[in-house]
Structure formats: structure tokens, C-alpha cells
Design an enzyme around this catalytic site. Structure first.
Site, PDB file in Angstrom:
ATOM      1  N   HIS A 277       0.832  -1.208   0.000  1.00 35.04           N
ATOM      2  CA  HIS A 277       0.000   0.000   0.000  1.00 35.04           C
ATOM      3  C   HIS A 277       0.865   1.256   0.000  1.00 35.04           C
ATOM      4  O   HIS A 277       0.640   2.181  -0.784  1.00 35.04           O
ATOM      5  CB  HIS A 277      -0.896   0.055   1.244  1.00 35.04           C
ATOM      6  CG  HIS A 277      -1.923  -1.020   1.324  1.00 35.04           C
ATOM      7  ND1 HIS A 277      -2.070  -1.808   2.447  1.00 35.04           N
ATOM      8  CD2 HIS A 277      -2.866  -1.430   0.450  1.00 35.04           C
ATOM      9  CE1 HIS A 277      -3.063  -2.659   2.252  1.00 35.04           C
ATOM     10  NE2 HIS A 277      -3.567  -2.451   1.037  1.00 35.04           N
TER      11      HIS A 277
ATOM     12  N   LYS B  82     -16.511  -6.488   7.393  1.00 33.84           N
ATOM     13  CA  LYS B  82     -15.283  -7.266   7.224  1.00 33.84           C
ATOM     14  C   LYS B  82     -14.691  -7.698   8.567  1.00 33.84           C
ATOM     15  O   LYS B  82     -13.740  -8.465   8.591  1.00 33.84           O
ATOM     16  CB  LYS B  82     -14.231  -6.443   6.463  1.00 33.84           C
ATOM     17  CG  LYS B  82     -14.493  -6.309   4.984  1.00 33.84           C
ATOM     18  CD  LYS B  82     -13.290  -5.667   4.315  1.00 33.84           C
ATOM     19  CE  LYS B  82     -13.416  -5.657   2.810  1.00 33.84           C
ATOM     20  NZ  LYS B  82     -12.213  -5.084   2.175  1.00 33.84           N
TER      21      LYS B  82
ATOM     22  N   ARG C 142      -2.999  -5.973  -8.100  1.00 32.76           N
ATOM     23  CA  ARG C 142      -1.861  -6.859  -7.821  1.00 32.76           C
ATOM     24  C   ARG C 142      -1.704  -7.955  -8.858  1.00 32.76           C
ATOM     25  O   ARG C 142      -0.593  -8.332  -9.209  1.00 32.76           O
ATOM     26  CB  ARG C 142      -2.016  -7.511  -6.446  1.00 32.76           C
ATOM     27  CG  ARG C 142      -1.781  -6.590  -5.294  1.00 32.76           C
ATOM     28  CD  ARG C 142      -1.827  -7.367  -3.997  1.00 32.76           C
ATOM     29  NE  ARG C 142      -3.024  -8.190  -3.936  1.00 32.76           N
ATOM     30  CZ  ARG C 142      -4.016  -8.011  -3.078  1.00 32.76           C
ATOM     31  NH1 ARG C 142      -3.967  -7.057  -2.200  1.00 32.76           N
ATOM     32  NH2 ARG C 142      -5.073  -8.810  -3.096  1.00 32.76           N
TER      33      ARG C 142
ATOM     34  N   SER D 110      -3.161  -7.468   2.879  1.00 32.29           N
ATOM     35  CA  SER D 110      -3.398  -7.315   4.317  1.00 32.29           C
ATOM     36  C   SER D 110      -3.814  -8.635   4.948  1.00 32.29           C
ATOM     37  O   SER D 110      -3.360  -8.974   6.049  1.00 32.29           O
ATOM     38  CB  SER D 110      -4.483  -6.260   4.564  1.00 32.29           C
ATOM     39  OG  SER D 110      -4.039  -4.990   4.186  1.00 32.29           O
TER      40      SER D 110
END
Length: 161
Positions: free
Chosen positions: A18, A42, A91, A129
Site C-alpha cells: 500500500h 469485514k 496486484r 493485508s
């Protein structure tokens, strides 16, 4: 003309992937807001305030980058703060479909805001993450993947759980 951008996400936690993307984007845009979404669905490991603090620490050396928390639609936040670009990281090919759908939806919700997809450098292309959280929860060394303060926060969370 000054162009501001928003880099939205949960950032639970913020990773070197990030921060590398923000550092590169900071050279392209006059102002960047790293906007940390509440995302209670989440069930984040860190609270919104903790994620904001960790992001501020990891990006403290960038004068044209600020960190803020938000709820609601990203395009609404962008419009309210005069930000014309949404930055998203891409990504892998597997991310493309989701990011394409998100960019298309955002275009329909707020046509004045454009999405820009940035790819990470090879060094950080595999970092996420969720993967960092998993490695940390299993006692692995995450120091290569996150800012030192983030690594300490992950270690402290593991000790306290």
C-alpha cells in the site's frame, strides 16, 4: 490545475505494498487522501482509529498525503472533498474483474470521478493485508511486509488474543 486523488480501502493493516503505491501516486497527484473505510462487515482486526494511526505513521514523510476515515460511498467522499481520481491497486490478473466492476459502478455513481489502476512493483505484488494478518497470527515475521510500527501492533494484538 491541481488534481487530488483518493486511495480508499480498509487497510487492515496498511502494508508496504500500500505505502509503495501511495509513494508512487504522490509523484503523480498534487494531493492524496488515503481514505480508510469503516468496513464493519469485514470485521477488521484493528479499529478504524488504529488503522488511521498506523497509516499516518507509515506515510508521515509524505507532505501531500493525508489520512482520513470514512463511511459510505467512495465517490461521495471524493466529491465532498474535491478529489477527482480514485486510485486502486491491481496486484494480479485475478484482481482485474473486481476492480473493473468497481470502477464501472463508481463511474455510474459519480461520473466526475475517474478511476486509475496502479500496479505494484514486483517486490510487493504478492502482499495483501489478509496474508500479512495470517502470517502474523501464526507467529511469522512480517517485518519485510509492513512498517515497523505496524509489525509491533500485529505482535501486540497476537500476544493479547
Amino acid at each position: 490545475m491541481s488534481v487530488g486523488a483518493i486511495y480508499p480501502g480498509t487497510f487492515d493493516p496498511i502494508t508496504n505494498g500500500h505505502t509503495e503505491l501511495v509513494r508512487r501516486a504522490a509523484k503523480l497527484f498534487d494531493r492524496i487522501v488515503v481514505a480508510i473505510a469503516e468496513s464493519p462487515a469485514k470485521q477488521p482486526l484493528f479499529s478504524s482509529d488504529e488503522r488511521i494511526l498506523l497509516a499516518r505513521t507509515a506515510l508521515a514523510d509524505l507532505p501531500n498525503v493525508s489520512i482520513d476515515g470514512y463511511q459510505g460511498l467512495t465517490v461521495d467522499y471524493a466529491a465532498e472533498h474535491g478529489l477527482r481520481v480514485i486510485i486502486r491497486g491491481l496486484r494480479a490478473v485475478t484482481d482485474f474483474e473486481h476492480e473493473f466492476q468497481l470502477a464501472s459502478m463508481n463511474r455510474h455513481l459519480g461520473a466526475e470521478v475517474e478511476t486509475v489502476l496502479l500496479t505494484p512493483t514486483d517486490e510487493y505484488a504478492f502482499i495483501s493485508s489478509s496474508l500479512v494478518r495470517e502470517v502474523a497470527a501464526l507467529g511469522g515475521d512480517v517485518n519485510k511486509f509492513v512498517h515497523p510500527d505496524v509489525a509491533r501492533a500485529l505482535q501486540a494484538r497476537r500476544r493479547n488474543s
